[in-house]
Design a protein around this motif. Structure first.
Motif, mmCIF file in Angstrom:
data_model
loop_
_atom_site.group_PDB
_atom_site.id
_atom_site.type_symbol
_atom_site.label_atom_id
_atom_site.label_comp_id
_atom_site.label_asym_id
_atom_site.label_seq_id
_atom_site.Cartn_x
_atom_site.Cartn_y
_atom_site.Cartn_z
ATOM 1 N N HIS A 103 0.963 -0.758 -0.053
ATOM 2 C CA HIS A 103 0.023 0.546 0.410
ATOM 3 C C HIS A 103 0.700 1.188 -0.152
ATOM 4 O O HIS A 103 0.209 2.008 -0.610
ATOM 5 N N ILE A 104 2.461 1.407 1.301
ATOM 6 C CA ILE A 104 3.320 2.698 1.181
ATOM 7 C C ILE A 104 3.588 2.133 0.139
ATOM 8 O O ILE A 104 3.655 3.584 -0.987
ATOM 9 N N TRP A 105 4.133 2.032 -0.981
ATOM 10 C CA TRP A 105 4.501 1.735 -2.753
ATOM 11 C C TRP A 105 4.046 1.950 -3.297
ATOM 12 O O TRP A 105 4.142 2.471 -4.548
ATOM 13 N N GLY A 106 2.519 2.061 -3.332
ATOM 14 C CA GLY A 106 1.159 2.208 -4.605
ATOM 15 C C GLY A 106 1.075 3.819 -4.151
ATOM 16 O O GLY A 106 0.817 3.733 -5.332
ATOM 17 N N LYS A 107 0.793 4.297 -2.591
ATOM 18 C CA LYS A 107 1.156 5.524 -2.816
ATOM 19 C C LYS A 107 2.292 6.422 -3.554
ATOM 20 O O LYS A 107 1.901 7.443 -4.443
ATOM 21 N N PHE A 108 3.581 5.784 -3.314
ATOM 22 C CA PHE A 108 4.204 6.368 -3.785
ATOM 23 C C PHE A 108 4.596 6.627 -5.730
ATOM 24 O O PHE A 108 5.260 7.218 -6.410
ATOM 25 N N ARG A 109 3.815 5.712 -6.094
ATOM 26 C CA ARG A 109 4.171 5.030 -7.689
ATOM 27 C C ARG A 109 3.479 6.016 -8.243
ATOM 28 O O ARG A 109 3.409 6.148 -9.524
ATOM 29 N N MET A 110 2.423 6.778 -7.843
ATOM 30 C CA MET A 110 1.428 7.190 -8.979
ATOM 31 C C MET A 110 2.259 8.396 -8.846
ATOM 32 O O MET A 110 2.966 9.612 -9.003
#
Length: 67
Positions: A60-67
């Motif tokens: 979830h954290i990685w998905g937030k930074f990837r956007m």
């Protein structure tokens, strides 16, 4: 219906009340050495579940930074 038949039914129901205790013995069968299947201890389950939760949080954290 006579009082005697009612008493007999009640006595039978009280004697049959042990069925709930019989169900508990079926649950305990999962924790014996004779039970079939994969036997996993509570520590393994705890580590696996915490690892899963940790991976989900990291994704979830990685998905937030990837956007």
């Amino acid at each position: 219906m006579s009082g005697r038949a009612t008493t007999r039914r009640r006595a039978g129901a009280a004697a049959g009340g042990g069925a709930a205790a019989g169900g508990a013995s079926n649950i305990l069968q999962f924790y014996t050495d004779d039970s079939p299947g994969l036997q996993v201890g509570p520590t393994t389950v705890l580590v696996a579940s915490l690892s899963f939760v940790g991976i989900v949080v990291l994704l979830h954290i990685w998905g937030k930074f990837r956007m």
